[in-house]
Scaffold this motif. Structure first.
Motif, PDB file in Angstrom:
ATOM      1  N   LYS A 210       0.827  -1.191   0.000  1.00 16.22           N
ATOM      2  CA  LYS A 210       0.000   0.000   0.000  1.00 16.22           C
ATOM      3  C   LYS A 210       0.868   1.250   0.000  1.00 16.22           C
ATOM      4  O   LYS A 210       1.983   1.247   0.501  1.00 16.22           O
ATOM      5  N   LEU A 211       0.316   2.302  -0.570  1.00 16.27           N
ATOM      6  CA  LEU A 211       0.923   3.627  -0.535  1.00 16.27           C
ATOM      7  C   LEU A 211      -0.173   4.587  -0.102  1.00 16.27           C
ATOM      8  O   LEU A 211      -1.207   4.691  -0.764  1.00 16.27           O
ATOM      9  N   THR A 212       0.036   5.256   1.026  1.00 19.08           N
ATOM     10  CA  THR A 212      -0.983   6.150   1.569  1.00 19.08           C
ATOM     11  C   THR A 212      -0.441   7.567   1.668  1.00 19.08           C
ATOM     12  O   THR A 212       0.645   7.792   2.204  1.00 19.08           O
ATOM     13  N   VAL A 213      -1.189   8.497   1.108  1.00 17.80           N
ATOM     14  CA  VAL A 213      -0.867   9.918   1.202  1.00 17.80           C
ATOM     15  C   VAL A 213      -2.161  10.651   1.520  1.00 17.80           C
ATOM     16  O   VAL A 213      -3.136  10.574   0.754  1.00 17.80           O
ATOM     17  N   GLY A 214      -2.181  11.357   2.639  1.00 17.46           N
ATOM     18  CA  GLY A 214      -3.385  12.074   3.011  1.00 17.46           C
ATOM     19  C   GLY A 214      -4.576  11.145   3.111  1.00 17.46           C
ATOM     20  O   GLY A 214      -4.530  10.113   3.792  1.00 17.46           O
ATOM     21  N   LYS A 215      -5.629  11.471   2.397  1.00 10.98           N
ATOM     22  CA  LYS A 215      -6.862  10.681   2.429  1.00 10.98           C
ATOM     23  C   LYS A 215      -6.887   9.599   1.355  1.00 10.98           C
ATOM     24  O   LYS A 215      -7.887   8.877   1.231  1.00 10.98           O
ATOM     25  N   MET A 216      -5.823   9.477   0.600  1.00  8.33           N
ATOM     26  CA  MET A 216      -5.791   8.508  -0.509  1.00  8.33           C
ATOM     27  C   MET A 216      -4.930   7.302  -0.168  1.00  8.33           C
ATOM     28  O   MET A 216      -3.821   7.435   0.355  1.00  8.33           O
TER      29      MET A 216
ATOM     30  N   LEU B 297     -10.298   6.983  -2.649  1.00  6.40           N
ATOM     31  CA  LEU B 297     -10.255   8.416  -2.390  1.00  6.40           C
ATOM     32  C   LEU B 297     -11.664   8.979  -2.511  1.00  6.40           C
ATOM     33  O   LEU B 297     -12.411   8.614  -3.433  1.00  6.40           O
ATOM     34  N   ASP B 298     -12.028   9.844  -1.612  1.00  9.13           N
ATOM     35  CA  ASP B 298     -13.331  10.516  -1.648  1.00  9.13           C
ATOM     36  C   ASP B 298     -14.496   9.534  -1.753  1.00  9.13           C
ATOM     37  O   ASP B 298     -15.478   9.773  -2.478  1.00  9.13           O
ATOM     38  N   GLY B 299     -14.367   8.412  -1.060  1.00  4.33           N
ATOM     39  CA  GLY B 299     -15.438   7.425  -1.058  1.00  4.33           C
ATOM     40  C   GLY B 299     -15.533   6.595  -2.318  1.00  4.33           C
ATOM     41  O   GLY B 299     -16.473   5.806  -2.478  1.00  4.33           O
TER      42      GLY B 299
ATOM     43  N   GLU C 123      -2.772  16.270  -2.361  1.00  4.67           N
ATOM     44  CA  GLU C 123      -2.143  16.844  -1.183  1.00  4.67           C
ATOM     45  C   GLU C 123      -0.631  17.048  -1.348  1.00  4.67           C
ATOM     46  O   GLU C 123       0.181  16.648  -0.513  1.00  4.67           O
ATOM     47  N   GLY C 124      -0.281  17.653  -2.488  1.00 11.07           N
ATOM     48  CA  GLY C 124       1.110  18.018  -2.725  1.00 11.07           C
ATOM     49  C   GLY C 124       1.985  16.933  -3.310  1.00 11.07           C
ATOM     50  O   GLY C 124       3.151  17.170  -3.618  1.00 11.07           O
ATOM     51  N   GLU C 125       1.434  15.728  -3.486  1.00 11.20           N
ATOM     52  CA  GLU C 125       2.187  14.625  -4.085  1.00 11.20           C
ATOM     53  C   GLU C 125       1.629  14.316  -5.476  1.00 11.20           C
ATOM     54  O   GLU C 125       0.425  14.476  -5.724  1.00 11.20           O
ATOM     55  N   THR C 126       2.515  13.882  -6.357  1.00  7.81           N
ATOM     56  CA  THR C 126       2.132  13.503  -7.708  1.00  7.81           C
ATOM     57  C   THR C 126       2.524  12.050  -7.955  1.00  7.81           C
ATOM     58  O   THR C 126       3.588  11.598  -7.536  1.00  7.81           O
ATOM     59  N   PHE C 127       1.647  11.342  -8.653  1.00  8.84           N
ATOM     60  CA  PHE C 127       1.870   9.940  -9.002  1.00  8.84           C
ATOM     61  C   PHE C 127       1.590   9.796 -10.489  1.00  8.84           C
ATOM     62  O   PHE C 127       0.637  10.389 -11.002  1.00  8.84           O
TER      63      PHE C 127
END
Length: 284
Positions: free
Chosen positions: A3-9, A58-60, A203-207
């Protein structure tokens, strides 16, 4: 599952199957003494190429990127030709997350070759049906058109049983499609005429998922493109453009096929500064 988690994602990699394809074809004109330093091969000169979708939550929304190779989709001859050693455990992995295929809201298809699209359909009571019955399936308009009317070169990879059961769920786009805020699909061409990539900003990160114009970490060199590419110069130009973007944004690269890495960050010197490695698992 990694898993990779950033903020709410959260991004979670699922097990979609394993293929082994010819290393020479996967690295095009690059000599084996060069590419073999970066990616191992077996005695048949095949390299391991996983087909592991990743789930973005993300976002439900439950958004799946690619679909794996499914189950029961290949003859014994095809399994030998494509070096298939494992089929999909995607439904098992979703269950471990408390989800089912019915909970998938969207499936983002960078392209529709069999090793990406065979998980879209399954057999039920002797008929082909959609695996993700409630999902919107996104693909570029060019890719969807060729999927249904392949040419002499592409007809072996675009299969009617992969598109016919899902045609009512497909939404197409020309140049770019925003799936939800922060997640975009962008048409590039190259590997196929309709090939797309995925860019996520949160949230400031790009993938960035360059899909099959950069299927593994060993394809980092902009000139290392596949013999399977229909338009190799388009692949090169797209890699130049989007690698520059990734460098500027200090982006994570996300992989579907890589045998070793799920995600990587490189610095400007091409050195790995952060990574998520796949944890080998025992299949049931």
């Amino acid at each position: 599952m990694e898993k990779l988690t950033v903020g709410k994602m959260t991004i979670t990699w699922l097990r979609g199957g394993v293929t082994h394809m010819d290393g020479g074809a996967m690295f095009g004109v690059v000599p084996k003494p060069l590419w073999s330093r970066k990616y191992p091969s077996n005695e048949k000169n095949q390299i391991e190429l996983r087909t592991d979708p990743f789930l973005i939550q993300l976002d439900g929304q439950n958004i799946l990127v690619e679909s794996g190779i499914g189950n029961g989709r290949f003859t014994d001859k095809q399994k030998r030709n494509y070096g298939i050693s494992e089929e999909s455990f995607l439904e098992d992995d979703l269950q471990s997350l408390g989800l089912t295929v019915a909970d998938i809201d969207a499936v983002l298809m960078t392209h529709l070759h069999f090793d990406h699209a065979s998980g879209l359909a399954k057999q039920k009571e002797g008929e082909w049906v959609s695996t993700f019955e409630n999902a919107v399936i996104y693909a570029s308009a060019r890719e969807w058109a060729e999927m249904r009317e392949p040419n002499i070169r592409s007809r072996n990879t675009y299969w009617e049983q992969n598109w016919r059961p899902v045609e009512q769920q497909v939404v197409t786009f020309e140049k770019e499609q925003e799936i939800i805020p922060g997640i975009r699909m962008i048409h590039t061409g190259g590997h196929s005429d309709g090939h797309s990539i995925i860019v996520i900003e949160h949230e400031g990160e790009t993938f960035i998922h360059l899909a099959d114009i950069m299927p593994t970490h060993a394809h980092q060199n902009v000139l290392w493109v596949l013999a399977y590419d229909d338009y190799p110069m388009d692949s090169i130009f797209a890699k130049q453009k989007w690698q520059a973007f990734a460098s500027e944004q200090e982006a994570w690269y996300l992989f579907y096929h890589d045998y070793k890495y799920r995600a990587i960050k490189w610095n400007d010197e091409g050195e790995i500064v952060a990574s998520i490695e796949r944890t080998p698992t025992s299949y049931k």
